[in-house]
Scaffold this motif. Sequence first.
Motif, PDB file in Angstrom:
ATOM      1  N   SER A 356      45.995  31.981 -31.686  1.00 43.23           N
ATOM      2  CA  SER A 356      47.128  33.239 -31.224  1.00 43.23           C
ATOM      3  C   SER A 356      47.860  33.435 -32.282  1.00 43.23           C
ATOM      4  CB  SER A 356      48.050  32.393 -30.085  1.00 43.23           C
ATOM      5  OG  SER A 356      48.617  31.302 -30.448  1.00 43.23           O
ATOM      6  N   THR A 357      47.716  32.988 -33.547  1.00 43.78           N
ATOM      7  CA  THR A 357      48.288  33.176 -34.848  1.00 43.78           C
ATOM      8  C   THR A 357      48.345  34.763 -35.135  1.00 43.78           C
ATOM      9  OG1 THR A 357      48.335  30.921 -35.238  1.00 43.78           O
ATOM     10  CG2 THR A 357      49.056  32.325 -37.074  1.00 43.78           C
ATOM     11  N   THR A 358      49.363  35.466 -35.478  1.00 43.99           N
ATOM     12  CA  THR A 358      49.054  36.757 -35.741  1.00 43.99           C
ATOM     13  C   THR A 358      50.453  37.265 -36.643  1.00 43.99           C
ATOM     14  OG1 THR A 358      50.370  37.734 -33.848  1.00 43.99           O
ATOM     15  CG2 THR A 358      48.006  37.786 -33.580  1.00 43.99           C
ATOM     16  N   THR A 359      50.121  38.067 -37.576  1.00 44.32           N
ATOM     17  CA  THR A 359      51.209  38.559 -38.474  1.00 44.32           C
ATOM     18  C   THR A 359      51.476  40.203 -38.149  1.00 44.32           C
ATOM     19  OG1 THR A 359      50.015  39.154 -40.309  1.00 44.32           O
ATOM     20  CG2 THR A 359      50.811  36.898 -40.202  1.00 44.32           C
ATOM     21  N   GLN A 360      52.661  40.430 -38.691  1.00 48.35           N
ATOM     22  CA  GLN A 360      52.901  42.254 -38.444  1.00 48.35           C
ATOM     23  C   GLN A 360      52.064  42.890 -39.539  1.00 48.35           C
ATOM     24  OE1 GLN A 360      57.207  42.114 -39.434  1.00 48.35           O
ATOM     25  NE2 GLN A 360      57.590  42.704 -37.533  1.00 48.35           N
ATOM     26  N   ASN A 361      51.303  42.162 -40.370  1.00 49.81           N
ATOM     27  CA  ASN A 361      50.404  42.656 -41.119  1.00 49.81           C
ATOM     28  C   ASN A 361      49.114  42.863 -40.557  1.00 49.81           C
ATOM     29  OD1 ASN A 361      52.383  43.553 -43.267  1.00 49.81           O
ATOM     30  ND2 ASN A 361      52.264  41.347 -44.014  1.00 49.81           N
ATOM     31  N   GLY A 362      48.794  42.568 -39.437  1.00 50.53           N
ATOM     32  CA  GLY A 362      47.809  42.599 -38.540  1.00 50.53           C
ATOM     33  C   GLY A 362      46.683  41.333 -38.848  1.00 50.53           C
ATOM     34  N   LEU A 363      47.346  40.135 -39.362  1.00 45.33           N
ATOM     35  CA  LEU A 363      46.152  39.248 -39.420  1.00 45.33           C
ATOM     36  C   LEU A 363      45.955  38.670 -38.075  1.00 45.33           C
ATOM     37  CD1 LEU A 363      44.948  36.899 -41.133  1.00 45.33           C
ATOM     38  CD2 LEU A 363      47.089  35.651 -40.462  1.00 45.33           C
ATOM     39  N   SER A 364      44.555  38.335 -37.567  1.00 45.78           N
ATOM     40  CA  SER A 364      43.925  37.879 -36.505  1.00 45.78           C
ATOM     41  C   SER A 364      42.949  36.880 -36.733  1.00 45.78           C
ATOM     42  CB  SER A 364      43.099  38.841 -35.584  1.00 45.78           C
ATOM     43  OG  SER A 364      42.308  39.390 -36.273  1.00 45.78           O
ATOM     44  N   ILE A 365      43.243  35.875 -36.048  1.00 48.64           N
ATOM     45  CA  ILE A 365      42.129  34.546 -36.124  1.00 48.64           C
ATOM     46  C   ILE A 365      41.558  34.269 -35.013  1.00 48.64           C
ATOM     47  CG2 ILE A 365      42.501  31.939 -36.803  1.00 48.64           C
ATOM     48  CD1 ILE A 365      45.034  32.463 -38.288  1.00 48.64           C
ATOM     49  N   SER A 366      40.161  33.773 -35.107  1.00 54.44           N
ATOM     50  CA  SER A 366      39.457  33.272 -34.289  1.00 54.44           C
ATOM     51  C   SER A 366      39.200  31.861 -34.390  1.00 54.44           C
ATOM     52  CB  SER A 366      38.165  33.829 -34.156  1.00 54.44           C
ATOM     53  OG  SER A 366      38.323  35.397 -33.571  1.00 54.44           O
ATOM     54  N   ALA A 367      39.138  30.994 -33.418  1.00 56.16           N
ATOM     55  CA  ALA A 367      39.055  29.380 -33.552  1.00 56.16           C
ATOM     56  C   ALA A 367      37.979  28.905 -32.485  1.00 56.16           C
ATOM     57  CB  ALA A 367      40.536  28.886 -33.648  1.00 56.16           C
ATOM     58  N   GLU A 368      37.416  27.801 -32.896  1.00 55.19           N
ATOM     59  CA  GLU A 368      36.425  27.265 -31.963  1.00 55.19           C
ATOM     60  C   GLU A 368      36.503  25.954 -32.576  1.00 55.19           C
ATOM     61  OE1 GLU A 368      32.512  29.154 -30.732  1.00 55.19           O
ATOM     62  OE2 GLU A 368      31.937  27.775 -32.637  1.00 55.19           O
ATOM     63  N   LEU A 369      36.181  24.999 -31.205  1.00 57.03           N
ATOM     64  CA  LEU A 369      36.076  23.650 -31.713  1.00 57.03           C
ATOM     65  C   LEU A 369      34.712  23.270 -31.965  1.00 57.03           C
ATOM     66  CD1 LEU A 369      37.835  20.917 -30.999  1.00 57.03           C
ATOM     67  CD2 LEU A 369      36.590  20.902 -28.718  1.00 57.03           C
ATOM     68  N   ASP A 370      34.567  22.437 -32.838  1.00 53.79           N
ATOM     69  CA  ASP A 370      33.216  21.750 -33.356  1.00 53.79           C
ATOM     70  C   ASP A 370      33.286  20.309 -32.897  1.00 53.79           C
ATOM     71  OD1 ASP A 370      31.070  21.068 -34.715  1.00 53.79           O
ATOM     72  OD2 ASP A 370      31.469  22.106 -36.602  1.00 53.79           O
ATOM     73  N   THR A 371      32.427  20.089 -32.169  1.00 54.66           N
ATOM     74  CA  THR A 371      32.183  18.697 -31.750  1.00 54.66           C
ATOM     75  C   THR A 371      31.078  17.867 -32.462  1.00 54.66           C
ATOM     76  OG1 THR A 371      31.148  19.322 -29.653  1.00 54.66           O
ATOM     77  CG2 THR A 371      33.267  18.926 -29.592  1.00 54.66           C
ATOM     78  N   ASN A 372      30.397  18.690 -33.353  1.00 53.53           N
ATOM     79  CA  ASN A 372      29.088  18.173 -33.949  1.00 53.53           C
ATOM     80  C   ASN A 372      29.499  16.789 -34.501  1.00 53.53           C
ATOM     81  OD1 ASN A 372      27.360  20.049 -33.167  1.00 53.53           O
ATOM     82  ND2 ASN A 372      27.632  21.251 -34.825  1.00 53.53           N
ATOM     83  N   ILE A 373      28.472  15.786 -34.834  1.00 54.82           N
ATOM     84  CA  ILE A 373      28.806  14.577 -35.666  1.00 54.82           C
ATOM     85  C   ILE A 373      28.366  14.875 -36.965  1.00 54.82           C
ATOM     86  CG2 ILE A 373      28.083  12.279 -36.019  1.00 54.82           C
ATOM     87  CD1 ILE A 373      29.759  12.852 -33.530  1.00 54.82           C
ATOM     88  N   TYR A 374      29.142  14.710 -38.188  1.00 58.13           N
ATOM     89  CA  TYR A 374      28.865  14.867 -39.616  1.00 58.13           C
ATOM     90  C   TYR A 374      28.887  13.623 -40.382  1.00 58.13           C
ATOM     91  CZ  TYR A 374      29.633  19.530 -38.355  1.00 58.13           C
ATOM     92  OH  TYR A 374      29.320  20.919 -37.749  1.00 58.13           O
ATOM     93  N   GLN A 375      27.736  13.203 -40.664  1.00 59.18           N
ATOM     94  CA  GLN A 375      27.286  11.778 -41.314  1.00 59.18           C
ATOM     95  C   GLN A 375      28.134  11.773 -42.725  1.00 59.18           C
ATOM     96  OE1 GLN A 375      23.524  10.394 -41.504  1.00 59.18           O
ATOM     97  NE2 GLN A 375      23.848   9.033 -42.985  1.00 59.18           N
ATOM     98  N   LYS A 376      28.801  10.763 -43.036  1.00 57.67           N
ATOM     99  CA  LYS A 376      29.402  10.447 -44.219  1.00 57.67           C
ATOM    100  C   LYS A 376      28.472   9.847 -45.331  1.00 57.67           C
ATOM    101  CE  LYS A 376      33.707   9.437 -44.724  1.00 57.67           C
ATOM    102  NZ  LYS A 376      34.923   8.617 -44.621  1.00 57.67           N
ATOM    103  N   GLY A 377      28.715  10.064 -46.321  1.00 62.63           N
ATOM    104  CA  GLY A 377      27.667   9.293 -47.610  1.00 62.63           C
ATOM    105  C   GLY A 377      26.463   9.705 -47.618  1.00 62.63           C
ATOM    106  N   ILE A 378      26.031  11.067 -47.242  1.00 63.89           N
ATOM    107  CA  ILE A 378      24.842  11.193 -47.415  1.00 63.89           C
ATOM    108  C   ILE A 378      24.533  11.432 -48.926  1.00 63.89           C
ATOM    109  CG2 ILE A 378      23.059  13.379 -47.007  1.00 63.89           C
ATOM    110  CD1 ILE A 378      24.719  13.850 -44.497  1.00 63.89           C
ATOM    111  N   HIS A 379      23.245  10.856 -49.417  1.00 58.27           N
ATOM    112  CA  HIS A 379      22.956  10.862 -50.663  1.00 58.27           C
ATOM    113  C   HIS A 379      21.999  11.919 -51.062  1.00 58.27           C
ATOM    114  CE1 HIS A 379      21.743   9.547 -54.794  1.00 58.27           C
ATOM    115  NE2 HIS A 379      20.403   9.592 -54.399  1.00 58.27           N
ATOM    116  N   ILE A 380      22.316  12.848 -52.029  1.00 62.01           N
ATOM    117  CA  ILE A 380      21.282  13.926 -52.322  1.00 62.01           C
ATOM    118  C   ILE A 380      20.761  13.388 -53.660  1.00 62.01           C
ATOM    119  CG2 ILE A 380      21.192  16.263 -53.241  1.00 62.01           C
ATOM    120  CD1 ILE A 380      22.053  16.013 -50.184  1.00 62.01           C
TER     121      ILE A 380
END
Length: 409
Positions: A356-380
Motif C-alpha cells: 500500500s506504499t505510494t508517493t506523490q511522484n507515482g511510486l507503486s510497489i507489489s509485495a508477496e510472501l516467500d515461504t520457501n526454505i533457503y539453506q545456509k552455508g551452501i558451498h560452491i
Amino acid sequence: MDPQAETEVRKKHNLLAPLFDEQTRRLWAAAEAQVLGRGGVSLVARATGLSRTTIHQGIKDLVQLHETKVAPKQRRIRAAGAGRKPIDEYDPTLRKDLERLVDPVTRGDPESPLRWTCKSTRQLAAALEVQGHVVGRQKVADLLADLGYSLQANRKTKEGSADHPDRDQQFNYINEQASAFQNQRQPVISVDTKKKELVGDFKNAGQEWEPKGDPQEVQGHDFPDPKLGKANPYGVYDQNANVGWVSVGTDHDTSEFAVESIRRWWNNMGRSRYPDATELLITADGGGSNGYRVRLWKVALQRFANETGLRISVCHFPPGTSKWNKIEHRMFSFISMNWRGRPLISHEVIVDLIGSTTTQNGLSISAELDTNIYQKGIHISDEELKAVNLTKAPFHGEWNYSIAKNCSG
C-alpha cells in the motif's frame, strides 16, 4: 519539521479542498502555518501546493482580522481552473531533468525520507535554463522539496573504515551503464535487502493516530517470537518505471532468496513491461546476499540467465557505500514511513503495508510472501564457479561483470 505533520496537513487539505474558494483556502492554510510555528509556512506550502507568498498574504489577512475585527476585503475570486497552470503541465520534462542533475551527487540515510544535494538552487536553475527550461531558483527549491531533497551544509558520514580510492569512478561507471541501458530501453533495477523486522506485537518506531489515551499496547521486550520469527524483505526497484517489488521472506536471507526475488519481479512485472528486453542491469551493494564476493550469487544468477535468456550485467557499489543505492531512498524509506508506529503483527500485515506504499511522484510497489526454505552455508566449488559464463568489465571486474546464458547448462 516532522514529516508526519506534513502528511496530516495534506490529508486535511484534501478533505476540505472541495469546500474552499480561493480566499478560504488561503486563510485556512495561513491558520495551519501559524499553529505549526517555525517552519510552518514551508510545510504547508509543500503539503498543499500553495505558494509561500499566498500563505504569507493569508497570515496578513488573519492579523488584520484580529486587530480590526473586520474581515479582510474580499478580493476577486478566480473561477475554477483559472490562474497560472502547474509548471508540470506546460513543462513536463522539468522535474525529470532536475532530478537527473542532482541524482549522481545525492546521498542519504537509507531509513530516512530525507535526501540532500550539494548543488545550490541557483546553480541548478542556471543549468536547467541551459537545457531550455524557464525556471527560477525558488521554483527549483519547491520542486526539490517535493522530490524529498533539502539543501544542507557539507557533512561527512560514516561509510566504512576508509573510502575506496576508486569510489567516485565506480559511481560514474554505474551512472554511465544505467544511462546506456535506459537509452536502449533495457531494464535497470536496484536491489537490496531491507533490514530484518520482528514479526509480532512489538513496538515500531513512530506515531499513528489512535483514540486519545488509548495507545495500542505492544510487548515490553524485543525477543523474537519463536513461531513468527523475523521477516526478510528483499526489494527490487525498477529505475525506469518507478515501481518496485518486495519479496517478504520467512527463512534465511541467502543469495538464492535474492535471485528468487529478482525472478519473481521479472515474472510478475518485468517481462510484461520489457517484452523486447535482451539484457538486464542490476545495481547492488558490495556485501550481503548479493555481494560481489559471494559465489552462490553468481551461480544463482547463471540459472536465472539460463531460464530467461537475458544477459545480466551487475554493478556493485564500493564497500561501505550502500546508502547510495537508489532503492534505499526511492523505495525503502517510503516503506518505513508508511508503517511507522504500526506493530508488524504478521507476515501478511507486512506484505499489505508494503503493497500500500505510494508517493506523490507515482511510486507503486507489489509485495508477496516467500515461504520457501533457503539453506545456509551452501558451498560452491571452483568447478561450479568456473561453469558460470561470466565476463568481467575492464574497470574493476570484481565489481562490474556480466553473465550470459550458458548453452551447455
